[in-house]
Write a protein that holds these residues in place. Structure first.
Motif, mmCIF file in Angstrom:
data_model
loop_
_atom_site.group_PDB
_atom_site.id
_atom_site.type_symbol
_atom_site.label_atom_id
_atom_site.label_comp_id
_atom_site.label_asym_id
_atom_site.label_seq_id
_atom_site.Cartn_x
_atom_site.Cartn_y
_atom_site.Cartn_z
ATOM 1 N N SER A 179 -8.165 6.548 7.622
ATOM 2 C CA SER A 179 -6.802 6.487 6.986
ATOM 3 C C SER A 179 -5.648 5.748 7.884
ATOM 4 C CB SER A 179 -6.271 7.487 6.334
ATOM 5 O OG SER A 179 -5.155 7.296 5.583
ATOM 6 N N ALA A 180 -5.079 4.662 7.400
ATOM 7 C CA ALA A 180 -3.956 4.046 7.945
ATOM 8 C C ALA A 180 -2.598 4.686 7.908
ATOM 9 C CB ALA A 180 -3.828 2.603 7.734
ATOM 10 N N PHE A 227 -9.740 -2.387 13.354
ATOM 11 C CA PHE A 227 -10.949 -1.825 13.027
ATOM 12 C C PHE A 227 -10.650 -0.435 11.878
ATOM 13 C CE2 PHE A 227 -9.418 0.365 16.735
ATOM 14 C CZ PHE A 227 -9.531 1.580 16.441
ATOM 15 N N ARG A 228 -11.412 -0.195 10.975
ATOM 16 C CA ARG A 228 -11.184 0.551 10.034
ATOM 17 C C ARG A 228 -12.232 1.715 10.041
ATOM 18 N NH1 ARG A 228 -11.878 -2.914 4.503
ATOM 19 N NH2 ARG A 228 -10.395 -4.119 5.418
ATOM 20 N N LEU A 229 -13.294 1.724 10.614
ATOM 21 C CA LEU A 229 -14.282 2.521 10.682
ATOM 22 C C LEU A 229 -14.733 3.312 12.133
ATOM 23 C CD1 LEU A 229 -16.964 0.814 8.543
ATOM 24 C CD2 LEU A 229 -15.400 2.501 7.663
ATOM 25 N N ASP A 230 -15.061 4.505 12.234
ATOM 26 C CA ASP A 230 -15.190 5.276 13.243
ATOM 27 C C ASP A 230 -16.778 5.050 13.733
ATOM 28 O OD1 ASP A 230 -16.729 6.786 11.714
ATOM 29 O OD2 ASP A 230 -15.460 8.711 12.174
ATOM 30 N N ASN A 274 0.631 -1.290 -0.177
ATOM 31 C CA ASN A 274 0.143 -0.063 -0.079
ATOM 32 C C ASN A 274 0.821 1.253 -0.018
ATOM 33 O OD1 ASN A 274 -2.442 -1.628 0.101
ATOM 34 N ND2 ASN A 274 -2.669 -1.361 2.373
ATOM 35 N N LEU A 275 1.733 1.325 0.841
ATOM 36 C CA LEU A 275 2.877 2.295 0.893
ATOM 37 C C LEU A 275 3.388 2.681 -0.322
ATOM 38 C CD1 LEU A 275 4.002 2.044 4.665
ATOM 39 C CD2 LEU A 275 2.955 4.201 3.568
ATOM 40 N N LYS A 276 4.180 1.456 -0.786
ATOM 41 C CA LYS A 276 4.785 1.656 -2.322
ATOM 42 C C LYS A 276 3.715 2.118 -3.323
ATOM 43 C CE LYS A 276 8.065 -1.918 -1.938
ATOM 44 N NZ LYS A 276 8.520 -3.382 -2.663
ATOM 45 N N ASP A 316 -5.661 1.553 3.817
ATOM 46 C CA ASP A 316 -6.176 0.616 4.678
ATOM 47 C C ASP A 316 -5.081 -0.440 5.065
ATOM 48 O OD1 ASP A 316 -7.701 -0.747 6.725
ATOM 49 O OD2 ASP A 316 -8.597 -2.139 5.059
ATOM 50 N N CYS A 317 -4.508 -0.515 6.160
ATOM 51 C CA CYS A 317 -3.679 -1.586 6.901
ATOM 52 C C CYS A 317 -4.482 -2.622 7.359
ATOM 53 C CB CYS A 317 -2.788 -0.808 7.905
ATOM 54 S SG CYS A 317 -1.723 -2.295 8.712
#
Length: 355
Positions: free
Chosen positions: A234-235, A224-227, A148-150, A218-219
């Motif tokens: 965002s990760a 969890f990924r949602l508030d 993802n970072l790449k 997203d990592c």
């Protein structure tokens, strides 16, 4: 303060230490086996196990799936509840063991029963560990995060090729985030076109986009990924501040990296920062602690400039597009230097050996 990432048994973040939590499961298991040895039916054993073990397990389950659901009950109330459960289980277990001994059973038998309970107490936290948003082996999740970072690094450099400069962290007009700016370079052109660039990120036109999950941001290792409002967090965040790759509300070109692209951090994992991906907010060298996985004011949050659910550190994107893993033991002063593009006037390599 709460440790980040939370310990493998997150209930310890509610004010009770790891030993009382462990003892609670030990005595609960001891109670269950004591009842069974005395001739009780398995139905009775199951009811007792549910009575003693289900409440804390449910607290853990809800917390991992939606960390803020129990916000009003956190702190002293949950600590008191768990302490009460421990005392009840201890009292019941001691009463049962005393009656078991008075019935003519030897101390050897009582000790064997206690040993069985102790072993099962070790296993219970593992057996009842609830599933979370994270899935897959740690190595695979770390590799996906690295990819993802790449992709983000490639998008930033493609933006530079087109515009002769890197994107600014926050666009001056209506404060648009750089994450929105680079969407066309992340194969998200349709999403970019849906965004109203003449309005703020909270405008009714843009608010629905906050709930869109952008996989590149997203990592998979985070739980969890949602508030609470079902907005995607965002990760990853840009490292901002004076002298950084994203500058202080200024456009930066490649020739401004006097320390070298390979010695300058651009984007880092910030899983401990609940930042909605469309929100024009990132980490800053001026306001965030120059630490990795520093403790936070709330559960699943970190006050450090970088935070990750990968064991031992966090992954970062360097100016040359490469991705490295930085260990938590990195000295704050060296981390400060790595976060600036011109912190070393001699241009000597500063990348630590354990990158």
């Amino acid at each position: 303060m709460h440790d980040f990432p939370p310990s493998w048994w997150p209930l310890t973040n509610y004010g009770l230490g790891g030993l009382p939590i462990f003892l609670m499961f030990v005595v609960a298991t001891l109670l269950v086996f004591s009842i069974r040895v005395r001739g009780a039916k398995w139905e009775c054993v199951a009811r007792t196990a549910l009575l003693v073990g289900l409440p804390p397990v449910m607290v853990l389950w809800v917390d991992l799936s939606r960390p803020s659901v129990l916000q009003p009950l956190r702190g002293p109330m949950i600590s008191a509840l768990l302490l009460m459960l421990i005392l009840i289980a201890l009292q019941a277990a001691m009463r049962t063991l005393r009656k078991y001994r008075e019935a003519g059973n030897s101390w050897e038998s009582v000790g064997r029963l206690a040993l069985i309970g102790l072993c099962c107490g070790f296993l219970l936290p593992v057996v009842f560990q609830p599933s979370s948003g994270a899935s897959g082996p740690p190595a695979a999740m770390r590799t996906q995060c690295k990819n993802n970072l790449k992709q983000i690094g490639l998008a930033l450099h493609n933006y530079h090729d087109v515009n002769s400069m890197f994107p600014i962290a926050v666009q001056p007009k209506f404060d648009r985030s750089w994450r929105v700016t680079v969407l066309p370079f992340l194969d998200q052109a349709p999403l970019y076109e849906r965004y109203n660039h003449d309005a703020t990120w909270e405008h009714p036109d843009n608010a629905p986009l906050a709930g869109v999950v952008v996989q590149t941001l997203d990592c998979p290792a985070r739980p969890f990924r949602l508030d609470d409002h079902d907005r995607f967090l965002s990760a990853y965040s840009a490292v901002t501040g004076p002298g950084t790759a994203f500058g202080d509300r200024e456009y930066v070109k490649i020739n401004a990296f006097t320390d070298g692209l390979a010695n300058t951090l651009m984007v880092a994992e910030t899983c401990g920062k609940p930042i909605v991906w469309t929100r024009p907010k990132d980490v800053s060298t001026a306001t965030d602690e120059p630490e990795i996985n520093a403790p936070g004011d709330a559960l699943h949050e970190s006050n450090g400039v970088m935070s990750s659910y990968h064991f031992g550190g966090a992954q970062v994107l360097l100016g040359d597009g490469s991705v490295r893993f930085i260990g938590e033991q990195l000295e704050p002063e060296l981390l400060r230097q790595l976060m600036t593009r011109d912190g070393n006037s001699h241009g000597e390599p500063r990348t630590p050996d354990f990158f």
